[in-house]
Scaffold this motif. Structure first.
Motif, PDB file in Angstrom:
ATOM      1  N   VAL A 374     -14.382 -42.982   5.877  1.00 39.75           N
ATOM      2  CA  VAL A 374     -14.253 -41.583   6.600  1.00 39.75           C
ATOM      3  C   VAL A 374     -14.890 -40.246   5.916  1.00 39.75           C
ATOM      4  CG1 VAL A 374     -12.382 -40.007   7.379  1.00 39.75           C
ATOM      5  CG2 VAL A 374     -11.893 -42.495   7.421  1.00 39.75           C
ATOM      6  N   MET A 375     -14.943 -40.291   4.756  1.00 39.95           N
ATOM      7  CA  MET A 375     -15.479 -39.080   4.002  1.00 39.95           C
ATOM      8  C   MET A 375     -17.006 -39.087   4.101  1.00 39.95           C
ATOM      9  SD  MET A 375     -15.410 -36.741   1.734  1.00 39.95           S
ATOM     10  CE  MET A 375     -13.687 -37.153   1.027  1.00 39.95           C
ATOM     11  N   ALA A 376     -17.873 -40.203   4.480  1.00 43.21           N
ATOM     12  CA  ALA A 376     -19.098 -40.100   4.639  1.00 43.21           C
ATOM     13  C   ALA A 376     -19.335 -39.604   6.064  1.00 43.21           C
ATOM     14  CB  ALA A 376     -19.753 -41.369   4.380  1.00 43.21           C
ATOM     15  N   LEU A 377     -18.508 -40.114   7.091  1.00 46.65           N
ATOM     16  CA  LEU A 377     -18.608 -39.570   8.249  1.00 46.65           C
ATOM     17  C   LEU A 377     -18.230 -38.140   8.519  1.00 46.65           C
ATOM     18  CD1 LEU A 377     -16.519 -42.397  10.363  1.00 46.65           C
ATOM     19  CD2 LEU A 377     -19.013 -41.872  10.380  1.00 46.65           C
ATOM     20  N   ALA A 378     -17.280 -37.809   7.550  1.00 47.15           N
ATOM     21  CA  ALA A 378     -16.871 -36.099   7.694  1.00 47.15           C
ATOM     22  C   ALA A 378     -18.112 -35.308   7.082  1.00 47.15           C
ATOM     23  CB  ALA A 378     -15.764 -35.904   6.536  1.00 47.15           C
ATOM     24  N   LEU A 379     -18.733 -35.912   5.865  1.00 50.75           N
ATOM     25  CA  LEU A 379     -19.985 -35.252   5.382  1.00 50.75           C
ATOM     26  C   LEU A 379     -21.275 -35.088   6.508  1.00 50.75           C
ATOM     27  CD1 LEU A 379     -19.955 -36.399   1.997  1.00 50.75           C
ATOM     28  CD2 LEU A 379     -19.306 -34.037   2.687  1.00 50.75           C
ATOM     29  N   SER A 380     -21.245 -36.176   7.095  1.00 52.01           N
ATOM     30  CA  SER A 380     -22.284 -36.437   8.201  1.00 52.01           C
ATOM     31  C   SER A 380     -21.980 -35.338   9.463  1.00 52.01           C
ATOM     32  CB  SER A 380     -22.468 -37.515   8.815  1.00 52.01           C
ATOM     33  OG  SER A 380     -23.554 -37.825   9.678  1.00 52.01           O
ATOM     34  N   PHE A 381     -20.881 -35.092   9.720  1.00 54.38           N
ATOM     35  CA  PHE A 381     -20.606 -34.140  10.610  1.00 54.38           C
ATOM     36  C   PHE A 381     -20.833 -32.824  10.066  1.00 54.38           C
ATOM     37  CE2 PHE A 381     -17.356 -31.367  12.539  1.00 54.38           C
ATOM     38  CZ  PHE A 381     -17.559 -31.347  13.851  1.00 54.38           C
ATOM     39  N   LEU A 382     -20.349 -32.569   8.976  1.00 56.05           N
ATOM     40  CA  LEU A 382     -20.720 -31.218   8.338  1.00 56.05           C
ATOM     41  C   LEU A 382     -22.285 -30.902   8.192  1.00 56.05           C
ATOM     42  CD1 LEU A 382     -18.209 -30.967   5.655  1.00 56.05           C
ATOM     43  CD2 LEU A 382     -18.174 -29.770   7.611  1.00 56.05           C
ATOM     44  N   PHE A 383     -23.030 -31.991   7.987  1.00 55.66           N
ATOM     45  CA  PHE A 383     -24.477 -31.922   8.027  1.00 55.66           C
ATOM     46  C   PHE A 383     -24.917 -31.663   9.446  1.00 55.66           C
ATOM     47  CE2 PHE A 383     -28.426 -34.550   8.513  1.00 55.66           C
ATOM     48  CZ  PHE A 383     -29.297 -33.612   8.031  1.00 55.66           C
ATOM     49  N   GLY A 384     -24.297 -32.108  10.218  1.00 54.89           N
ATOM     50  CA  GLY A 384     -24.932 -31.761  11.735  1.00 54.89           C
ATOM     51  C   GLY A 384     -24.363 -30.465  12.197  1.00 54.89           C
ATOM     52  N   CYS A 385     -23.253 -29.785  11.596  1.00 51.42           N
ATOM     53  CA  CYS A 385     -22.901 -28.465  11.782  1.00 51.42           C
ATOM     54  C   CYS A 385     -23.863 -27.694  11.189  1.00 51.42           C
ATOM     55  CB  CYS A 385     -21.530 -28.233  11.442  1.00 51.42           C
ATOM     56  SG  CYS A 385     -20.224 -28.995  12.319  1.00 51.42           S
ATOM     57  N   PHE A 386     -24.249 -28.055  10.013  1.00 45.90           N
ATOM     58  CA  PHE A 386     -25.211 -27.142   9.251  1.00 45.90           C
ATOM     59  C   PHE A 386     -26.607 -27.007   9.981  1.00 45.90           C
ATOM     60  CE2 PHE A 386     -28.854 -27.609   6.329  1.00 45.90           C
ATOM     61  CZ  PHE A 386     -28.990 -26.316   5.751  1.00 45.90           C
ATOM     62  N   LEU A 387     -27.126 -27.978  10.592  1.00 45.25           N
ATOM     63  CA  LEU A 387     -28.243 -27.941  11.187  1.00 45.25           C
ATOM     64  C   LEU A 387     -28.148 -26.929  12.560  1.00 45.25           C
ATOM     65  CD1 LEU A 387     -29.368 -31.636  10.919  1.00 45.25           C
ATOM     66  CD2 LEU A 387     -30.387 -29.831   9.783  1.00 45.25           C
ATOM     67  N   LEU A 388     -27.012 -26.960  13.241  1.00 39.80           N
ATOM     68  CA  LEU A 388     -26.922 -26.476  14.287  1.00 39.80           C
ATOM     69  C   LEU A 388     -26.792 -24.828  13.930  1.00 39.80           C
ATOM     70  CD1 LEU A 388     -24.242 -28.342  16.570  1.00 39.80           C
ATOM     71  CD2 LEU A 388     -26.753 -28.004  16.798  1.00 39.80           C
ATOM     72  N   MET A 389     -26.089 -24.448  12.735  1.00 42.78           N
ATOM     73  CA  MET A 389     -25.942 -23.398  12.160  1.00 42.78           C
ATOM     74  C   MET A 389     -27.377 -22.785  11.842  1.00 42.78           C
ATOM     75  SD  MET A 389     -24.080 -22.005   8.871  1.00 42.78           S
ATOM     76  CE  MET A 389     -25.237 -22.803   8.004  1.00 42.78           C
ATOM     77  N   ALA A 390     -28.049 -23.478  11.441  1.00 45.59           N
ATOM     78  CA  ALA A 390     -29.561 -23.206  10.934  1.00 45.59           C
ATOM     79  C   ALA A 390     -30.043 -22.511  12.391  1.00 45.59           C
ATOM     80  CB  ALA A 390     -30.456 -24.164  10.645  1.00 45.59           C
ATOM     81  N   GLU A 391     -30.016 -23.086  13.266  1.00 43.96           N
ATOM     82  CA  GLU A 391     -30.450 -22.499  14.439  1.00 43.96           C
ATOM     83  C   GLU A 391     -30.010 -21.300  15.307  1.00 43.96           C
ATOM     84  OE1 GLU A 391     -33.268 -23.780  16.158  1.00 43.96           O
ATOM     85  OE2 GLU A 391     -33.368 -25.380  14.516  1.00 43.96           O
TER      86      GLU A 391
END
Length: 393
Positions: A374-391
């Motif tokens: 679950v921790m890795a899935l949560a970090l992956s979700f945050l990674f996706g949010c980070f990339l969206l924020m970058a845009e």
């Protein structure tokens, strides 16, 4: 790792090593080597884990399926519709970028041979010929890609051997801009440079005899190769050109011309290398779109050929000189398709459980599951949010 799995890893690497590699020095040089390297490593980790999630979803769905069928089995008709829309948008954007870049290089080549082609004619010629190879099937792509990748590695080695002696330590030590917001904004182009996940369903189908551990190693090996190539390329380009020069380039030809000023042989070496990089990437992405169309429309190869290449070719013709812009748009789409969609698929198959939803291979091998829980899935979700924020910033 047998030859088919090695070839599959090279298809993954070749898919990543394309237009994105050429853009990396242009977008990162202004921020200095340290910050550019750290951002690249972050994005490599995030994309590789997301690719392993897609591998898990593909295996647990039974294997031998395209993204269309995997989405239908895991996310239902609504998820299938969304996934198909994202996938088509991504693959078309990527193929447009590769056609634009390859057409530009082909035009330069033919001009040097005394054959004058317009940009449009060069793009059409490249698409038609390369498309025939794709339509011939994954086995043909694999064998050709091995040769192209070997030649590309030789060209990269020659490039580095030529450029490293001319590296200016002051360029490498340059701190660069301290505008970290602008640095984060480059994430979409870098993320697209690791956009190999689209070929995973095709490669799972291509390797039905492989164990799940072998498939995992195939993905990891395929992602490590472009990482090292990007780092070496960034080091050599930043060392030979000033940040001001690199950020001012609009296309591949300008970068090649600048690096060739002090190295007479570099024009030919870099032209061949960039052409090979674009071609291997084009083959991988086009293979994914061809297989997706074959899975979705169930037509013969001739019809699938037209469905696969007509839209990207028209888009490339209309979007000439928009090489980096097209890559940026592809990066936005890829965030959803490469991060959130595989995550949703994986959560669904894990929730439903192996007995209810999984078609397992024969034998006692445990069904593959990407590590981290679950921790890795949560970090992956945050990674996706980070990339969206970058845009959005």
């Amino acid at each position: 790792m047998n030859m088919k799995l090695l070839g599959s890893s090279l298809i993954i690497a070749g898919t990543a090593l394309g237009a994105g590699m050429l853009a990396i020095p242009m977008v990162l040089a202004q921020f200095g080597l340290l910050w550019g390297t750290l951002l690249m490593l972050l994005i490599w980790v995030g994309t590789t884990y997301a690719a392993l999630l897609l591998l898990e979803a593909s295996i647990k769905s039974g294997g031998g399926l395209g993204m269309n069928s995997i989405a239908r089995k895991t996310l239902g008709k609504g998820g299938q519709l969304v996934t198909n829309g994202l996938l088509y948008a991504l693959l078309v954007c990527l193929l447009m970028a590769y056609i634009i870049g390859a057409g530009d290089l082909l035009k330069k080549l033919t001009d040097g041979l005394g054959v004058v082609l317009s940009a449009t004619q060069a793009q059409i010629a490249f698409t038609v010929v390369a498309g025939v190879v794709v339509a011939a099937g994954t086995g043909v792509i694999d064998r050709l890609n091995r040769l192209l990748f070997a030649a590309m590695v030789i060209m990269l080695a020659m490039t580095l051997v030529t450029l490293v002696p001319g590296i200016n330590p002051d360029n490498l030590a340059s701190v660069g801009s301290d505008n970290k917001v602008a640095l984060i904004k480059t994430s979409s182009v870098l993320f697209t440079s690791f956009g190999f996940m689209v070929v995973i369903p095709s490669l799972v189908t291509y390797n039905p005899e492989a164990t799940q551990k072998q498939l995992r190693n195939m993905v990891i090996a395929g992602s490590v190769i472009p990482l090292f190539c990007y780092l070496f390329w960034l080091y050599a380009a930043v060392g030979n050109l000033s940040p001001e020069q690199l950020v001012g380039f609009a296309n591949v030809s300008e970068l090649i011309a600048a690096l060739s000023v002090n190295h007479g042989s570099m024009q030919l070496i870099l032209s061949v290398f960039t052409g090979l990089a674009l071609l291997t990437s084009f083959l991988g992405v086009a293979m994914a779109l061809f297989d997706q169309n074959a899975d979705a429309f169930r037509q013969n190869r001739a019809v699938t050929y037209v469905l696969t290449f007509i839209l990207p070719m028209l888009g490339a013709i209309l979007a000439a000189n928009q090489f980096l812009s097209v890559l940026s748009y592809a990066g936005i789409i890829l965030v959803f398709l490469a991060i959130f969609v595989p995550m949703a698929m994986t959560v669904k198959v894990r929730k439903d459980g192996d007995e209810a939803t999984v078609t397992q291979k024969e034998g006692n091998e445990a069904v593959y599951q990407a590590g981290g829980g679950v921790m890795a899935l949560a970090l992956s979700f945050l990674f996706g949010c980070f990339l969206l924020m970058a845009e959005l910033i």
